[in-house]
Design an enzyme around this catalytic site. Structure first.
Site, PDB file in Angstrom:
ATOM      1  N   ASN A 173      51.118  11.397  15.900  1.00 51.84           N
ATOM      2  CA  ASN A 173      49.737  11.138  16.307  1.00 51.84           C
ATOM      3  C   ASN A 173      48.853  12.101  15.519  1.00 51.84           C
ATOM      4  O   ASN A 173      48.837  13.300  15.790  1.00 51.84           O
ATOM      5  CB  ASN A 173      49.595  11.362  17.819  1.00 51.84           C
ATOM      6  CG  ASN A 173      48.153  11.217  18.278  1.00 51.84           C
ATOM      7  OD1 ASN A 173      47.282  10.821  17.501  1.00 51.84           O
ATOM      8  ND2 ASN A 173      47.895  11.545  19.536  1.00 51.84           N
ATOM      9  N   LYS A 175      45.683  12.186  15.464  1.00 51.59           N
ATOM     10  CA  LYS A 175      44.427  12.496  16.173  1.00 51.59           C
ATOM     11  C   LYS A 175      43.244  12.360  15.201  1.00 51.59           C
ATOM     12  O   LYS A 175      43.239  11.460  14.368  1.00 51.59           O
ATOM     13  CB  LYS A 175      44.532  13.878  16.819  1.00 51.59           C
ATOM     14  CG  LYS A 175      45.795  13.987  17.692  1.00 51.59           C
ATOM     15  CD  LYS A 175      45.820  15.174  18.607  1.00 51.59           C
ATOM     16  CE  LYS A 175      47.106  15.127  19.438  1.00 51.59           C
ATOM     17  NZ  LYS A 175      47.187  16.146  20.450  1.00 51.59           N
ATOM     18  N   HIS A 262      45.986   8.081  26.054  1.00 50.90           N
ATOM     19  CA  HIS A 262      46.315   9.449  25.614  1.00 50.90           C
ATOM     20  C   HIS A 262      45.506  10.447  26.440  1.00 50.90           C
ATOM     21  O   HIS A 262      44.355  10.191  26.798  1.00 50.90           O
ATOM     22  CB  HIS A 262      46.023   9.629  24.122  1.00 50.90           C
ATOM     23  CG  HIS A 262      46.579  10.931  23.610  1.00 50.90           C
ATOM     24  ND1 HIS A 262      45.904  12.118  23.749  1.00 50.90           N
ATOM     25  CD2 HIS A 262      47.765  11.234  23.021  1.00 50.90           C
ATOM     26  CE1 HIS A 262      46.648  13.102  23.250  1.00 50.90           C
ATOM     27  NE2 HIS A 262      47.789  12.579  22.807  1.00 50.90           N
ATOM     28  N   GLU A 264      43.903  13.009  25.744  1.00 51.97           N
ATOM     29  CA  GLU A 264      42.575  13.394  25.240  1.00 51.97           C
ATOM     30  C   GLU A 264      41.542  12.311  25.527  1.00 51.97           C
ATOM     31  O   GLU A 264      40.362  12.596  25.727  1.00 51.97           O
ATOM     32  CB  GLU A 264      42.674  13.731  23.738  1.00 51.97           C
ATOM     33  CG  GLU A 264      43.344  15.096  23.539  1.00 51.97           C
ATOM     34  CD  GLU A 264      44.297  15.181  22.367  1.00 51.97           C
ATOM     35  OE1 GLU A 264      44.190  14.365  21.429  1.00 51.97           O
ATOM     36  OE2 GLU A 264      45.180  16.061  22.392  1.00 51.97           O
ATOM     37  N   GLU A 334      53.500  13.151  28.314  1.00 53.69           N
ATOM     38  CA  GLU A 334      52.916  14.325  27.668  1.00 53.69           C
ATOM     39  C   GLU A 334      52.223  15.175  28.728  1.00 53.69           C
ATOM     40  O   GLU A 334      51.094  14.866  29.121  1.00 53.69           O
ATOM     41  CB  GLU A 334      51.900  13.897  26.612  1.00 53.69           C
ATOM     42  CG  GLU A 334      52.481  13.022  25.522  1.00 53.69           C
ATOM     43  CD  GLU A 334      51.590  12.982  24.279  1.00 53.69           C
ATOM     44  OE1 GLU A 334      52.048  13.450  23.241  1.00 53.69           O
ATOM     45  OE2 GLU A 334      50.448  12.527  24.366  1.00 53.69           O
ATOM     46  N   GLY A 340      49.164  20.782  22.400  1.00 49.67           N
ATOM     47  CA  GLY A 340      48.398  21.643  21.508  1.00 49.67           C
ATOM     48  C   GLY A 340      48.330  23.088  21.968  1.00 49.67           C
ATOM     49  O   GLY A 340      47.522  23.863  21.465  1.00 49.67           O
ATOM     50  N   SER A 379      53.593  19.958  21.980  1.00 49.29           N
ATOM     51  CA  SER A 379      54.081  21.115  21.222  1.00 49.29           C
ATOM     52  C   SER A 379      55.498  20.933  20.670  1.00 49.29           C
ATOM     53  O   SER A 379      56.286  21.874  20.618  1.00 49.29           O
ATOM     54  CB  SER A 379      53.994  22.387  22.071  1.00 49.29           C
ATOM     55  OG  SER A 379      52.634  22.664  22.388  1.00 49.29           O
TER      56      SER A 379
HETATM   57  P1  13P Z   1      50.851  18.541  19.947  1.00 47.49           P
HETATM   58  O1  13P Z   1      52.185  18.146  19.350  1.00 47.49           O
HETATM   59  O2  13P Z   1      49.887  19.053  18.909  1.00 47.49           O
HETATM   60  O3  13P Z   1      51.014  19.442  21.125  1.00 47.49           O
HETATM   61  O4  13P Z   1      50.188  17.190  20.504  1.00 47.49           O
HETATM   62  C1  13P Z   1      50.910  16.358  21.324  1.00 47.49           C
HETATM   63  C2  13P Z   1      50.178  15.070  21.474  1.00 47.49           C
HETATM   64  O5  13P Z   1      49.152  14.985  22.116  1.00 47.49           O
HETATM   65  C3  13P Z   1      50.716  13.897  20.778  1.00 47.49           C
HETATM   66  O6  13P Z   1      50.088  12.740  21.201  1.00 47.49           O
END
Ligand code: 13P
Length: 415
Positions: A173, A175, A262, A264, A334, A340, A379
């Site tokens: 992803n 982002k 997701h 976010e 997640e 993150g 992560s």
């Molecule tokens: P990270 O791997 O940067 O923690 O992000 C995870 C994520 O949100 C994947 O969709």
């Protein structure tokens, strides 16, 4: 000579629980007496568990026997004879943990069916079994000598997970990172590292930002087991929805997958469960595969609401979904607090959440919920990927930060 199913099942079970023998008969009888109205006598325990096919497995807490599962292993079916947990520990989900361990062992040893009998009036036990996908298939009249109650016979199809769905999906992803040029360059580098050289049983999906979907699709066109997806979608075919993108536009750009819900989008952009559900249903209907993202915040986890949050998110996401099979969808677990942040959920936390998601999937899609891929995200890095992807019910990884670099992401795909 191949190891008998019974022995293999016992080995798998002892990985989860401790095998109990005749020496534990006293503790077992005491536990039974606490949990059931007609406990077995010590002699019954000794004679039953002395036979090869009957075995009892226990779970200890604070130095004492806190629960046990007694099983009979047939050629291709596992009968659960008894499952008992100390009453004061029931609320901690110990019964579900025991049952989950027994079913995992049965699946791993290739058994096709799980069977059990339960008192008609035992509503909590029936609810537990049903939440794992067990369904009533018969009734035994006046089965219980002590009360004359009927028994319901419950069955669960354990058929081994289909070949197509046994593959693990490793997804990137990206982002809101990468221009079209940067995205195409990373995709080209990934293809050089992985195409024709993909580790056995792995599929890759890359989720670039909208504007780079077609550039990445071109860079990966014809590559073996490398697909492209979008990070979001709007649930309408077309119309006055300024700034939004429809499923047909995504397919036209070369996407075959889409992420929905997701964290976010839920927490930064304010999407609610019902909107996520509309997106999931419409995208699937329009020919995209959906990867539904779920996960709890730290506050929700600490308040003991993990199961309630996952159930609410999944129920809403799938409310209107008419999936035809396990290949149409995937779930990404997640935990919000692990995204993150560099904080990876521990193996027990991941296994517990994935087992919960599996149960909810089986309940929602009894015919194929067992085969839907459940990915872990939060992560994930090259150094921790192998240990996470090896956990039970972890069928892939959804990677954010560590997927932006082709070398780092391909190391995760190979983990
Ligand atoms: P990270 O791997 O940067 O923690 O992000 C995870 C994520 O949100 C994947 O969709």
């Amino acid at each position: 000579m191949a190891e008998p199913v019974d022995a293999r099942c016992a080995r798998e079970l002892t990985a989860v629980f401790e095998e109990l023998g005749a020496a534990d008969a006293g503790a077992l009888a005491a536990l039974e007496a606490l949990c059931f109205s007609s406990p077995w006598s010590e002699a019954q325990f000794v004679s039953s568990f002395g036979q090869a096919a009957f075995r009892a497995f226990g779970l200890r807490a604070a130095g004492r026997l806190a629960g046990y599962a007694a099983v009979y292993c047939g050629a291709d079916e596992l009968e659960l004879l008894n499952i008992a947990v100390l009453p004061e520990l029931r609320r901690q989900g110990l019964g579900a943990r025991l049952l989950d361990g027994v079913l995992q062992a049965a699946r791993k040893t290739g058994m096709n069916r799980g069977l059990l009998e339960v008192r008609v009036g035992n509503a909590p036990a029936r609810a537990l079994y049903e939440s794992f996908g067990f369904a009533p298939v018969g009734r035994r009249k006046r089965y219980y000598a002590d009360t004359g109650e009927d028994a319901l016979v419950y069955q669960l199809d354990l058929a081994s997970r289909e070949e197509c769905c046994m593959r693990k999906i490793v997804a990137a992803n990206w982002k809101m990172y990468k221009t079209r040029g940067e995205a195409a360059a990373t995709a080209t580098a990934l293809r050089r590292l992985l195409d024709g050289n993909m580790p056995e049983g792995r599929d890759v999906v890359v989720f670039p930002p909208f504007l780079a979907v077609s550039a990445v699709a071109e860079a990966l066109a014809g590559a073996d087991r490398m697909a492209v997806g979008a990070q979001d979608v709007y649930p309408a075919a077309e119309g006055a929805f300024t700034g939004e993108v429809s499923p047909a536009m995504l397919r036209d750009g070369g996407a075959s997958w889409v992420l929905v819900g997701h964290s976010e989008r839920r927490h930064v952009l304010g999407e609610d469960d019902a909107f996520v559900g509309r997106k999931a249903a419409f995208a699937l209907e329009q020919g995209l595969k959906i990867m539904v993202c779920v996960g709890e915040t730290l506050e929700e986890r600490e308040a003991g609401r993990l199961e309630a949050v996952l159930a609410r998110q999944l129920d809403a996401a799938f409310a209107g979904v008419r999936a035809a099979g396990c290949g149409d969808l995937a779930v990404a677990y997640e935990p919000v607090w692990a995204i993150g942040t560099g904080k990876v959920a521990g193996p027990r936390e991941i296994a517990e959440a994935h087992a919960l998601v599996r149960r909810l999937l089986v309940r929602r899609f009894p015919e194929f919920g067992n085969n839907v891929a459940i990915l872990y995200g939060g992560s994930v890095k090259p150094a921790n990927a192998a240990s996470i992807i090896a956990l039970d019910n972890v069928d892939g990884l959804l990677v954010g930060g560590a997927s932006l670099d082709a070398e780092s992401f391909s190391a995760i795909v190979r983990a």
